[in-house]
Design an enzyme around this catalytic site. Sequence first.
Site, short mmCIF file in Angstrom:
data_model
loop_
_atom_site.label_atom_id
_atom_site.label_comp_id
_atom_site.label_asym_id
_atom_site.label_seq_id
_atom_site.Cartn_x
_atom_site.Cartn_y
_atom_site.Cartn_z
CG ASP A 1 -5.43 -1.42 0.03
OD1 ASP A 1 -4.73 -0.75 -0.75
OD2 ASP A 1 -5.10 -1.63 1.21
CG LEU A 2 -0.94 -4.99 -3.08
CD1 LEU A 2 -1.40 -6.30 -3.70
CD2 LEU A 2 0.12 -4.33 -3.97
CG ASP A 3 0.51 -2.49 0.71
OD1 ASP A 3 0.77 -3.34 -0.16
OD2 ASP A 3 1.05 -1.38 0.77
CB THR B 1 3.42 -5.32 1.30
OG1 THR B 1 2.17 -4.66 1.12
CG2 THR B 1 3.60 -6.36 0.22
CE LYS C 1 -2.24 -1.63 9.14
NZ LYS C 1 -3.15 -2.62 9.75
CB SER D 1 -2.81 -0.47 -4.41
OG SER D 1 -1.66 -0.30 -3.62
CB ALA D 2 -1.71 4.47 -2.01
CE LYS E 1 -6.66 3.22 -1.67
NZ LYS E 1 -6.28 1.85 -1.28
CD GLU F 1 -8.55 0.42 1.26
OE1 GLU F 1 -7.91 0.15 2.30
OE2 GLU F 1 -8.08 1.04 0.30
CG ASP F 2 -5.49 -2.91 5.23
OD1 ASP F 2 -5.53 -2.10 4.26
OD2 ASP F 2 -4.46 -3.15 5.87
#
Length: 223
Positions: free
Chosen positions: A13-15, A21, A49, A118-119, A149, A173-174
Amino acid sequence: MTLHTPIRACLFDLDGVLVDTAKYHYLAWKRLAQELRFDFTEQDNERLKGVSRMASLDILLEIGGISLDDETKIKLAEKKNGWYVDYISRMDESEILPGALAFFQELKAAGILIALGSASKNAMTILNNTRLVPYFDAIIDGTKTASAKPDPEVFLLGAQELGASPAECVVFEDAEAGIEAAARAGMRSIGVGSRTNLAQADEVVSSLQEMSIKRLEEIFSDQ
């Protein structure tokens, strides 16, 4: 130490995993809430999130007790996104979270494939500004997916593009929704953050600073 199913790919995942971000999303959503004359807290932001933009707006409006038509909602989502894009356009490599680059370099050296899952529809802006693009063998973001997700679509598309089976993939993932998406995709997962929020993950680390290929093998050695 033997892995029953070898790890061929890591999907990130990105954020909140590679860059923070989330703070820019929060600032933009809070600004929108203030414009709509209600308060939006950091605790409220936890619910957003890993959730798509329009679904996030629905949650925000629910918190504010506001009901709007679809056309107005689209305009508000675009306004929020404009503020967010303005914030992230100023990002650079200094905003890559600790441990991410070193772990990417180790994965690359070992021939383990790397994908983004990522979304975010702004993922490419962030990846270009932080110069992370060259590390990825596949990039799946919000412009390539129809379902958010916890739907597993983003991770299944990533595995497909990498040519790896779900069983050969590990997701980082966070967000709880992301961990659920990984499980629904038939993938193993490592939560980045707190065990309280990520109880369903196979393992939880506080950041990618804790990760190495050796640690990856230790976590999944009995699977």
